[in-house]
Design an enzyme around this catalytic site. Structure first.
Site, PDB file in Angstrom:
ATOM      1  N   GLN A  64     -37.957 -20.016  21.056  1.00  0.00           N
ATOM      2  CA  GLN A  64     -37.896 -19.858  22.517  1.00  0.00           C
ATOM      3  C   GLN A  64     -37.118 -18.607  22.894  1.00  0.00           C
ATOM      4  OE1 GLN A  64     -37.363 -23.625  24.323  1.00  0.00           O
ATOM      5  NE2 GLN A  64     -37.422 -22.870  26.398  1.00  0.00           N
ATOM      6  N   ASP A  65     -35.788 -18.707  22.998  1.00  0.00           N
ATOM      7  CA  ASP A  65     -35.012 -17.484  23.224  1.00  0.00           C
ATOM      8  C   ASP A  65     -33.876 -17.436  22.209  1.00  0.00           C
ATOM      9  OD1 ASP A  65     -33.464 -19.470  24.439  1.00  0.00           O
ATOM     10  OD2 ASP A  65     -32.854 -18.220  26.121  1.00  0.00           O
ATOM     11  N   PRO A  66     -33.211 -16.298  22.057  1.00  0.00           N
ATOM     12  CA  PRO A  66     -32.205 -16.161  21.002  1.00  0.00           C
ATOM     13  C   PRO A  66     -31.020 -17.108  21.195  1.00  0.00           C
ATOM     14  CG  PRO A  66     -32.835 -14.005  21.885  1.00  0.00           C
ATOM     15  CD  PRO A  66     -33.412 -15.041  22.801  1.00  0.00           C
ATOM     16  N   ASN A 134     -31.786 -19.335  28.247  1.00  0.00           N
ATOM     17  CA  ASN A 134     -32.922 -19.040  29.149  1.00  0.00           C
ATOM     18  C   ASN A 134     -32.585 -18.069  30.281  1.00  0.00           C
ATOM     19  OD1 ASN A 134     -34.905 -20.700  27.857  1.00  0.00           O
ATOM     20  ND2 ASN A 134     -33.842 -22.485  28.697  1.00  0.00           N
TER      21      ASN A 134
END
Length: 225
Positions: A64-66, A134
């Site tokens: 998804q995101d880091p 996010n």
């Protein structure tokens, strides 16, 4: 944040850097990096593509995101830098790997060995503000990483896409070429792993497909550091 990708991704993705969405993203990122702590480091943003060329991509593991904690993210989905505690989802990935292959759980979460064998560890969003999951969602990265998936979809040589959880599975609509393979289950997060990730055998499924294609299998064992 324009970047010259040094392998075959370079010419494939060059048009993206000229598009309006990317110009807006670039302005946003320059501001974010100047006023906030943002992960990963600028030079690590495109590491997934640097480690795993277009032609060499055999498998995609979509994140998804880091990670948004200090010293964790380095541009590869699920992977953390050496010396950092293995995050819970990755620990569950290791537990599943142990159950499939009998490998000991390593003392690190550094997955570069996978990337170097053709496992593209791609997040759908490539940057994040420290401590704010996010926080860079909807700023343009999704257009860029969708294009990465679309380019792989256009390839004749099969790619195996591993889609864990609803966020990753939403990208299934981009994978329209029947040459490719999709392996999916719930996410390895502690919140969902017991609802179908454990026992799903993703790693051996990948290697069965690769063996049937006459391709070298992935050596999934991560060494201790």
């Amino acid at each position: 944040m324009k970047h010259v990708l040094k392998n075959d991704w370079g010419p494939l993705l060059a048009p993206e850097f000229e598009k309006e969405y990317y110009r807006e993203l670039d302005v946003f990122l320059k501001e974010e990096y100047s006023i906030h702590v943002v992960y990963p480091k600028i030079e690590d943003i495109f590491n997934a593509l640097e480690y795993t060329s277009y032609e060499n991509t055999k498998v995609v593991i979509l994140g998804q995101d880091p990670y948004h904690g200090p010293n964790q993210a380095h541009g590869l989905s699920f992977s953390v830098q050496p010396g950092v505690k293995t995050p819970p989802s990755l620990l569950n990935m290791y537990k599943e790997l142990r159950d499939e292959y009998g490998y000991d759980i390593p003392n690190n979460g550094y997955l570069v060995k996978w990337a170097e064998q053709g496992v593209l560890l791609l997040n759908t969003v490539l940057t994040v503000r420290q401590g704010e999951a996010n926080s860079h969602k909807g700023k343009g990265w999704e257009h860029f990483t969708d294009r990465v998936i679309e380019l792989l979809n256009e390839r004749e040589k099969p790619v195996i896409f591993i889609l864990w959880g609803r966020h990753a599975q939403a990208k299934k609509k981009l994978i329209t070429n029947s040459n490719h393979h999709i392996i999916e289950s719930v996410h390895p997060s502690p919140l969902s792993a017991r609802r179908g990730f454990f026992g799903s055998k993703p790693y051996s499924k990948v290697n069965t497909i690769l063996a049937n294609m006459g391709e070298r299998e992935i050596d999934w064992e991560i060494p201790n550091l």
